[in-house]
Design a protein around this motif. Structure first.
Motif, PDB file in Angstrom:
ATOM      1  N   LEU A  55       8.361  11.489  -0.378  1.00 30.06           N
ATOM      2  CA  LEU A  55       9.912  11.441  -0.190  1.00 30.06           C
ATOM      3  C   LEU A  55      10.691  12.667  -0.258  1.00 30.06           C
ATOM      4  O   LEU A  55      11.723  12.810   0.294  1.00 30.06           O
ATOM      5  N   SER A  56      10.118  13.789  -0.905  1.00 32.37           N
ATOM      6  CA  SER A  56      10.950  15.031  -0.537  1.00 32.37           C
ATOM      7  C   SER A  56      10.827  15.488   0.938  1.00 32.37           C
ATOM      8  O   SER A  56      11.730  16.115   1.196  1.00 32.37           O
ATOM      9  N   PHE A  57       9.704  15.192   1.665  1.00 31.60           N
ATOM     10  CA  PHE A  57       9.566  15.661   3.038  1.00 31.60           C
ATOM     11  C   PHE A  57      10.541  14.774   3.740  1.00 31.60           C
ATOM     12  O   PHE A  57      11.290  15.266   4.753  1.00 31.60           O
ATOM     13  N   GLU A  58      10.631  13.695   3.252  1.00 27.34           N
ATOM     14  CA  GLU A  58      11.433  12.607   3.997  1.00 27.34           C
ATOM     15  C   GLU A  58      12.774  13.037   3.854  1.00 27.34           C
ATOM     16  O   GLU A  58      13.808  12.971   4.877  1.00 27.34           O
ATOM     17  N   THR A  59      13.168  13.338   2.489  1.00 27.62           N
ATOM     18  CA  THR A  59      14.697  13.520   2.049  1.00 27.62           C
ATOM     19  C   THR A  59      14.891  14.999   2.880  1.00 27.62           C
ATOM     20  O   THR A  59      16.165  15.021   3.677  1.00 27.62           O
ATOM     21  N   ALA A  60      14.029  15.787   2.954  1.00 33.95           N
ATOM     22  CA  ALA A  60      14.598  17.025   3.539  1.00 33.95           C
ATOM     23  C   ALA A  60      14.848  16.872   5.303  1.00 33.95           C
ATOM     24  O   ALA A  60      15.657  17.434   5.457  1.00 33.95           O
ATOM     25  N   MET A  61      14.050  16.298   5.807  1.00 29.01           N
ATOM     26  CA  MET A  61      14.335  15.813   7.412  1.00 29.01           C
ATOM     27  C   MET A  61      15.538  15.089   7.355  1.00 29.01           C
ATOM     28  O   MET A  61      16.513  15.487   8.167  1.00 29.01           O
ATOM     29  N   LEU A  62      15.997  14.032   6.338  1.00 27.91           N
ATOM     30  CA  LEU A  62      17.206  13.399   6.563  1.00 27.91           C
ATOM     31  C   LEU A  62      18.424  14.266   6.166  1.00 27.91           C
ATOM     32  O   LEU A  62      19.334  14.273   6.882  1.00 27.91           O
ATOM     33  N   ARG A  63      18.078  15.134   5.380  1.00 30.92           N
ATOM     34  CA  ARG A  63      19.344  16.125   4.910  1.00 30.92           C
ATOM     35  C   ARG A  63      19.961  17.167   5.946  1.00 30.92           C
ATOM     36  O   ARG A  63      20.944  17.699   5.993  1.00 30.92           O
ATOM     37  N   LEU A  64      18.556  17.205   6.952  1.00 28.96           N
ATOM     38  CA  LEU A  64      18.814  18.330   8.039  1.00 28.96           C
ATOM     39  C   LEU A  64      19.434  17.526   9.442  1.00 28.96           C
ATOM     40  O   LEU A  64      19.573  18.055  10.320  1.00 28.96           O
ATOM     41  N   GLY A  65      19.403  16.126   9.079  1.00 28.19           N
ATOM     42  CA  GLY A  65      20.253  15.251   9.904  1.00 28.19           C
ATOM     43  C   GLY A  65      19.146  14.742  11.211  1.00 28.19           C
ATOM     44  O   GLY A  65      19.291  14.120  12.259  1.00 28.19           O
ATOM     45  N   GLY A  66      17.955  14.983  10.901  1.00 33.27           N
ATOM     46  CA  GLY A  66      16.760  14.203  11.592  1.00 33.27           C
ATOM     47  C   GLY A  66      16.232  12.733  11.188  1.00 33.27           C
ATOM     48  O   GLY A  66      16.911  12.426  10.280  1.00 33.27           O
ATOM     49  N   ASN A  67      15.457  12.399  11.865  1.00 39.52           N
ATOM     50  CA  ASN A  67      14.784  11.261  11.317  1.00 39.52           C
ATOM     51  C   ASN A  67      13.556  11.132  10.968  1.00 39.52           C
ATOM     52  O   ASN A  67      12.749  12.101  11.227  1.00 39.52           O
ATOM     53  N   VAL A  68      13.017  10.018  10.510  1.00 41.02           N
ATOM     54  CA  VAL A  68      11.801   9.876   9.860  1.00 41.02           C
ATOM     55  C   VAL A  68      10.960   8.834  10.224  1.00 41.02           C
ATOM     56  O   VAL A  68      11.509   7.385  10.229  1.00 41.02           O
ATOM     57  N   ILE A  69       9.530   8.949  10.768  1.00 39.01           N
ATOM     58  CA  ILE A  69       8.616   7.721  10.669  1.00 39.01           C
ATOM     59  C   ILE A  69       7.312   7.944  10.030  1.00 39.01           C
ATOM     60  O   ILE A  69       7.167   9.049   9.665  1.00 39.01           O
ATOM     61  N   SER A  70       7.112   6.827   9.102  1.00 35.89           N
ATOM     62  CA  SER A  70       6.263   7.072   7.963  1.00 35.89           C
ATOM     63  C   SER A  70       5.306   6.026   7.946  1.00 35.89           C
ATOM     64  O   SER A  70       5.284   4.829   7.933  1.00 35.89           O
ATOM     65  N   GLU A  71       3.928   6.637   7.528  1.00 35.76           N
ATOM     66  CA  GLU A  71       2.895   5.716   7.256  1.00 35.76           C
ATOM     67  C   GLU A  71       2.364   6.016   5.829  1.00 35.76           C
ATOM     68  O   GLU A  71       1.884   7.028   5.596  1.00 35.76           O
ATOM     69  N   SER A  72       2.225   5.036   4.881  1.00 38.42           N
ATOM     70  CA  SER A  72       2.014   5.524   3.563  1.00 38.42           C
ATOM     71  C   SER A  72       1.071   4.497   2.868  1.00 38.42           C
ATOM     72  O   SER A  72       0.631   4.756   1.738  1.00 38.42           O
ATOM     73  N   ASP A  73       0.697   3.413   3.636  1.00 37.67           N
ATOM     74  CA  ASP A  73      -0.588   2.719   3.032  1.00 37.67           C
ATOM     75  C   ASP A  73      -1.502   2.528   3.985  1.00 37.67           C
ATOM     76  O   ASP A  73      -1.360   1.953   4.965  1.00 37.67           O
ATOM     77  N   VAL A  74      -2.613   3.221   3.548  1.00 35.16           N
ATOM     78  CA  VAL A  74      -3.900   3.089   4.649  1.00 35.16           C
ATOM     79  C   VAL A  74      -4.185   1.972   4.811  1.00 35.16           C
ATOM     80  O   VAL A  74      -4.601   1.584   5.961  1.00 35.16           O
ATOM     81  N   THR A  75      -4.129   0.893   4.135  1.00 35.76           N
ATOM     82  CA  THR A  75      -4.519  -0.531   4.293  1.00 35.76           C
ATOM     83  C   THR A  75      -3.731  -1.161   5.508  1.00 35.76           C
ATOM     84  O   THR A  75      -4.267  -2.074   6.306  1.00 35.76           O
ATOM     85  N   PHE A  76      -2.422  -0.630   5.857  1.00 32.51           N
ATOM     86  CA  PHE A  76      -1.749  -1.098   7.008  1.00 32.51           C
ATOM     87  C   PHE A  76      -1.905  -0.090   8.144  1.00 32.51           C
ATOM     88  O   PHE A  76      -1.429  -0.375   9.233  1.00 32.51           O
ATOM     89  N   SER A  77      -2.746   0.770   7.954  1.00 32.38           N
ATOM     90  CA  SER A  77      -2.939   2.007   9.127  1.00 32.38           C
ATOM     91  C   SER A  77      -4.195   1.829   9.758  1.00 32.38           C
ATOM     92  O   SER A  77      -5.147   0.842   9.332  1.00 32.38           O
ATOM     93  N   SER A  78      -4.144   2.058  11.356  1.00 32.86           N
ATOM     94  CA  SER A  78      -5.243   1.882  12.013  1.00 32.86           C
ATOM     95  C   SER A  78      -6.406   2.593  11.346  1.00 32.86           C
ATOM     96  O   SER A  78      -7.509   2.592  11.780  1.00 32.86           O
ATOM     97  N   GLN A  79      -5.965   3.614  10.400  1.00 28.86           N
ATOM     98  CA  GLN A  79      -7.290   4.346   9.585  1.00 28.86           C
ATOM     99  C   GLN A  79      -8.357   3.258   9.206  1.00 28.86           C
ATOM    100  O   GLN A  79      -9.196   3.645   8.941  1.00 28.86           O
ATOM    101  N   SER A  80      -7.628   2.389   8.573  1.00 32.00           N
ATOM    102  CA  SER A  80      -8.631   1.260   8.222  1.00 32.00           C
ATOM    103  C   SER A  80      -9.214   0.509   9.014  1.00 32.00           C
ATOM    104  O   SER A  80     -10.381  -0.118   8.675  1.00 32.00           O
ATOM    105  N   LYS A  81      -8.863   0.551  10.313  1.00 29.90           N
ATOM    106  CA  LYS A  81      -9.960  -0.169  11.258  1.00 29.90           C
ATOM    107  C   LYS A  81     -10.985   1.053  11.797  1.00 29.90           C
ATOM    108  O   LYS A  81     -11.674   0.557  12.567  1.00 29.90           O
TER     109      LYS A  81
END
Ligand code: NCD
Length: 299
Positions: A55-81
């Motif tokens: 969340l601090s990485f994401e906040t940091a990017m948002l405070r700099l005016g950028g955007n964020v794409i995020s994957e934080s649950d491995v069960t919903f990730s292709s890593q689980s495949k």
């Protein structure tokens, strides 16, 4: 590319620059943020639990005016495949301009960087390192102590074997004159040899002398999820519990740090004491990660 993979990569000049830039970022936050990362995307890939780091990485990017794409649950990730990190990073690196990654396996951030088309910021690789955390830890120390100018006695306490934050911070602190390091842990979770230097002090118990003489005490959580033997974890889990009584033995201007999350190792009643700086420490993650993102993007 400006990857951040290990604390080894930083010279004293790098650290001075990052500390300076983080101070500027703190001012930018107070002024309502900036647009210097307009149009840029941070990809956040977190394959282990995280609250503050992601969340601090994401906040940091948002405070700099950028955007964020995020994957934080491995069960919903292709890593689980069964997708390998090399493939994931190639793709997400194609979607984004900089990646923050946390992996379960020591050394995996380096592998990711090897295959990534964009800079990779290591948000923790298993029991290996956590270099961006150690920069916010340093920032917290710099704010309250004259590191490099006066003697600084730092005691690391807790799970020093599996705790990656202490591995990186010990390396970082060796860039400064006058810093002495002490490692306080039961034998089975003592600091691994690869992070030790001649002159370090090793203790198995937390004595009053350590409490009374330390300028900084850096406490850590027992990393239950990394123990191979649960019996061994049960034997050490209550080895150190900071009470008000213990913290009142510390110097009034000393700093008690913790990367958080804490479980039972610092009593909540300690939080109001002047030495307790772990919440401030966590907040420092935003300006420090803003400066790391800006550097990675060469802005
Ligand atoms: C730490 C981690 O993930 O290594 N947390 C953090 O990033 N602030 C510490 C821990 O989990 O104990």
């Amino acid at each position: 590319m400006h990857h951040v993979l290990t604390a080894d990569q930083f010279s004293r000049a790098d650290l001075d620059r990052i500390m300076q830039r983080s101070t500027e970022m703190e001012t930018i936050i107070k002024q309502g943020g900036s647009k210097i990362c307009d149009g840029k995307i941070l990809g956040a890939l977190f394959y282990e639990p995280s609250t503050r780091t992601r969340l601090s990485f994401e906040t940091a990017m948002l405070r700099l005016g950028g955007n964020v794409i995020s994957e934080s649950d491995v069960t919903f990730s292709s890593q689980s495949k069964g997708e390998v990190i090399e493939d994931t990073i190639r793709i997400v690196g194609g979607y984004s301009d900089v990646i923050a990654i946390r992996t379960k396996v020591k050394g995996e951030a380096k592998i990711a960087a090897h295959y990534s088309p964009v800079p990779v910021l290591n948000g923790g690789d298993g029991s290996g390192e956590h270099p961006t955390q150690s920069l916010l830890d340093l920032y917290t120390i710099v704010k309250h102590h004259k590191i490099g100018e006066e003697k600084l006695n730092v005691a690391f306490v807790g799970d020093l074997k599996y705790g990656r934050t202490v591995h990186s911070l010990a390396k970082i602190l060796r860039n400064y004159d006058g810093v002495s390091l002490q490692f306080v842990a039961p034998e089975v979770i003592q600091m691994p040899d690869e992070y030790l230097n001649q002159g370090d002090a090793i203790h198995n118990t937390l004595s009053d002398e350590i409490l009374q003489t330390a300028d900084v005490i850096y406490d850590t959580r027992m990393q239950k999820e990394r123990f191979e033997d649960i019996e061994q974890f049960n034997n050490v889990k209550n080895a150190f519990i900071f009470t008000r009584d213990m913290v009142s033995k510390m110097k009034p201007d000393a700093t008690l740090m913790h990367p958080l999350p804490r479980v039972n190792e610092i009593m909540q009643r300690v939080d109001a004491m002047p030495q307790a700086r772990y919440f401030e420490q966590a907040l420092n993650g935003v300006p420090v990660r803003m400066s790391l993102i800006a550097e990675a993007l060469e802005i």
